[in-house]
Each structure stands twice: as structure tokens, then as C-alpha cells.
Design a protein around this motif. Structure first.
Motif, PDB file in Angstrom:
ATOM      1  N   PRO A   1       0.684  -1.057   0.237  1.00  0.00           N
ATOM      2  CA  PRO A   1      -0.185   0.534   0.134  1.00  0.00           C
ATOM      3  C   PRO A   1       1.261   1.066   0.237  1.00  0.00           C
ATOM      4  O   PRO A   1       1.341   1.227   0.601  1.00  0.00           O
ATOM      5  N   MET A   2       0.636   2.349  -0.762  1.00  0.00           N
ATOM      6  CA  MET A   2       1.091   3.745  -0.522  1.00  0.00           C
ATOM      7  C   MET A   2       0.755   4.205  -1.403  1.00  0.00           C
ATOM      8  O   MET A   2      -0.719   3.979  -2.214  1.00  0.00           O
ATOM      9  N   ASP A   3       0.979   5.356  -1.151  1.00  0.00           N
ATOM     10  CA  ASP A   3      -0.150   7.333  -1.474  1.00  0.00           C
ATOM     11  C   ASP A   3       0.007   6.958  -2.984  1.00  0.00           C
ATOM     12  O   ASP A   3       1.355   6.340  -3.916  1.00  0.00           O
ATOM     13  N   GLU A   4      -0.869   7.853  -4.212  1.00  0.00           N
ATOM     14  CA  GLU A   4      -0.390   7.910  -4.979  1.00  0.00           C
ATOM     15  C   GLU A   4       0.574   9.318  -5.778  1.00  0.00           C
ATOM     16  O   GLU A   4       1.957   8.295  -6.939  1.00  0.00           O
ATOM     17  N   ALA A   5       1.033   9.646  -5.215  1.00  0.00           N
ATOM     18  CA  ALA A   5       2.263  10.407  -5.327  1.00  0.00           C
ATOM     19  C   ALA A   5       3.468   9.989  -4.960  1.00  0.00           C
ATOM     20  O   ALA A   5       4.524  10.301  -5.700  1.00  0.00           O
ATOM     21  N   THR A   6       3.827   9.105  -4.234  1.00  0.00           N
ATOM     22  CA  THR A   6       5.330   8.503  -3.785  1.00  0.00           C
ATOM     23  C   THR A   6       4.993   6.583  -4.915  1.00  0.00           C
ATOM     24  O   THR A   6       5.944   6.885  -5.453  1.00  0.00           O
ATOM     25  N   ARG A   7       4.012   7.204  -5.565  1.00  0.00           N
ATOM     26  CA  ARG A   7       3.552   5.786  -6.819  1.00  0.00           C
ATOM     27  C   ARG A   7       4.023   6.042  -8.045  1.00  0.00           C
ATOM     28  O   ARG A   7       4.769   5.853  -9.021  1.00  0.00           O
ATOM     29  N   GLU A   8       4.016   7.848  -8.423  1.00  0.00           N
ATOM     30  CA  GLU A   8       4.156   7.388  -9.470  1.00  0.00           C
ATOM     31  C   GLU A   8       5.950   8.711  -9.388  1.00  0.00           C
ATOM     32  O   GLU A   8       6.343   8.080 -10.646  1.00  0.00           O
ATOM     33  N   LYS A   9       6.557   8.753  -8.778  1.00  0.00           N
ATOM     34  CA  LYS A   9       7.450   8.938  -7.984  1.00  0.00           C
ATOM     35  C   LYS A   9       8.445   7.586  -8.707  1.00  0.00           C
ATOM     36  O   LYS A   9       9.830   7.684  -9.407  1.00  0.00           O
ATOM     37  N   LEU A  10       8.324   6.621  -7.523  1.00  0.00           N
ATOM     38  CA  LEU A  10       8.655   5.226  -8.495  1.00  0.00           C
ATOM     39  C   LEU A  10       8.840   4.365  -9.351  1.00  0.00           C
ATOM     40  O   LEU A  10       9.856   4.379 -10.331  1.00  0.00           O
ATOM     41  N   GLU A  11       7.379   4.975 -10.153  1.00  0.00           N
ATOM     42  CA  GLU A  11       7.107   4.648 -11.630  1.00  0.00           C
ATOM     43  C   GLU A  11       8.175   6.188 -12.806  1.00  0.00           C
ATOM     44  O   GLU A  11       8.700   4.933 -13.482  1.00  0.00           O
ATOM     45  N   LYS A  12       8.084   7.146 -12.501  1.00  0.00           N
ATOM     46  CA  LYS A  12       9.407   7.515 -12.564  1.00  0.00           C
ATOM     47  C   LYS A  12      10.864   6.932 -12.674  1.00  0.00           C
ATOM     48  O   LYS A  12      11.768   7.021 -13.741  1.00  0.00           O
TER      49      LYS A  12
ATOM     50  N   ARG B   1      11.299   3.872 -12.360  1.00  0.00           N
ATOM     51  CA  ARG B   1      11.728   2.954 -12.783  1.00  0.00           C
ATOM     52  C   ARG B   1      11.379   2.910 -14.270  1.00  0.00           C
ATOM     53  O   ARG B   1      12.734   2.278 -15.032  1.00  0.00           O
ATOM     54  N   ARG B   2      11.155   3.953 -14.878  1.00  0.00           N
ATOM     55  CA  ARG B   2      11.577   4.400 -16.194  1.00  0.00           C
ATOM     56  C   ARG B   2      12.680   5.144 -16.602  1.00  0.00           C
ATOM     57  O   ARG B   2      12.887   5.344 -17.852  1.00  0.00           O
ATOM     58  N   GLY B   3      13.506   5.290 -15.922  1.00  0.00           N
ATOM     59  CA  GLY B   3      15.016   6.221 -15.564  1.00  0.00           C
ATOM     60  C   GLY B   3      14.601   7.946 -15.816  1.00  0.00           C
ATOM     61  O   GLY B   3      15.219   8.332 -16.171  1.00  0.00           O
ATOM     62  N   PHE B   4      13.501   8.477 -15.549  1.00  0.00           N
ATOM     63  CA  PHE B   4      13.114  10.331 -15.246  1.00  0.00           C
ATOM     64  C   PHE B   4      13.189  10.928 -14.235  1.00  0.00           C
ATOM     65  O   PHE B   4      13.520  10.744 -13.747  1.00  0.00           O
TER      66      PHE B   4
END
Length: 169
Positions: free
Chosen positions: A153-164, A166-169
Motif C-alpha cells: 500500500p502506498m499513496d499516489e504521489a509515491t507510486r508516481e515517483k517510483l514509476e518515474k 523505474r522509467r529513468g526520468f
């Protein structure tokens, strides 16, 4: 306790609507389908299963075969399935064995019951087989929706940071 199920093959086919209609068109296929269903029954219950088919009007000697772990017996010309079933009960009956006989023939049910075997009406066996079919179908069908997202479980902001990240942004 060892359980043995002896099945009066043509009697069960005659009581099973799908097999009964198949029997009128494709006689051997109805027999084969019953044997296949009995193999599934054997695999689920662990019981020894013996299917007896009359060869009462067909010339020849008794034949025995195995399909999967199901024993299939075609009686000799002068012998009816009922006679073979009663003979098997006498041969197999002992204190460590419980014998069940599947047939809708009331006279045969009483005959096997009087010898100490348990009677199982064809309809009851058919319902058990249909239940096994449903259970097999449910077990082979994945009823869960595909997993989506993360299990942490994690909030949306943390999920977006991790996704960035992961993609190298």
C-alpha cells in the motif's frame, strides 16, 4: 477400509440422458464416455472402479481391459451383467472392503444389498459425477482477476515517483 465401486455399465448409460441419446447414434462412444467419467471418479475418490458391460447376446468369451485405472469387463455370451456383479461381490467381499454397486435395477439392488454390498442408484452416481465435473471445471478455470498494481500500500504521489524512477526520468 477399501472401497470398490462396481458399475452396471449399460444400466447407468440408460439412466444418463446425455449418454442415452449418444448411445442411439454412437454406441461405442457412449461406453467410452462412461468409462472416461468413471476414470475421473476414480481419480477423485481413490476407489477401485469396475465397469461391467453385458455381452449377453454377443458371441465370445469374457474380456477384461483397463482404461486409466478403471477395470472394464465385458461378460461372456451366456452371462448377464447382474450375474457377473453378484459373482464379483462374493469374490471381493471381506472385512476390509466395502463394495458399492451402481445400478437402477431394483431387483439387482436388492440382490447386492442382501449380499452385503451397498447399493448406489444410477441417478446418485450421475449426480456425483456431475459434481466432480463442476469441481474439476472450477479448479482449472482461474476465477481471480489478474493482479493489478502493487501489493504494497502506498499513496499516489509515491507510486508516481517510483514509476518515474523505474522509467529513468
Amino acid at each position: 477400509m477399501n472401497d470398490i465401486l462396481i458399475v452396471d455399465g449399460y444400466n447407468v448409460i440408460g439412466a444418463w440422458m446425455e449418454l442415452k441419446s449418444l448411445k442411439t447414434k454412437e454406441f461405442e462412444n457412449a461406453r467410452d464416455l462412461l468409462i472416461d467419467k468413471m476414470a475421473e471418479y476414480q481419480a477423485v475418490t481413490g476407489w477401485r472402479v469396475i465397469v461391467i458391460f453385458d455381452a449377453y447376446l454377443i458371441p465370445g468369451k469374457e474380456t477384461k481391459t483397463h482404461k486409466s485405472k478403471v477395470e472394464v469387463i465385458y461378460t461372456k455370451k451366456s452371462e448377464k451383467a447382474d450375474q457377473k456383479i453378484e459373482g464379483l461381490i462374493r469374490k471381493l467381499q471381506n472385512v476390509k472392503t466395502r463394495i458399492h454397486v451402481a445400478t437402477s435395477d431394483m431387483a439387482e439392488q436388492w440382490a447386492v444389498f442382501s449380499q452385503g454390498a451397498l447399493r448406489k442408484p444410477s441417478r446418485e452416481l450421475i449426480e456425483e459425477i456431475k459434481k466432480i465435473d463442476r469441481e474439476i471445471g472450477a479448479a482449472t478455470t482461474n476465477k481471480q482477476a489478474p493482479a493489478r498494481g502493487t501489493k504494497i500500500p502506498m499513496d499516489e504521489a509515491t507510486r508516481e515517483k517510483l514509476e518515474k524512477m523505474r522509467r529513468g526520468f
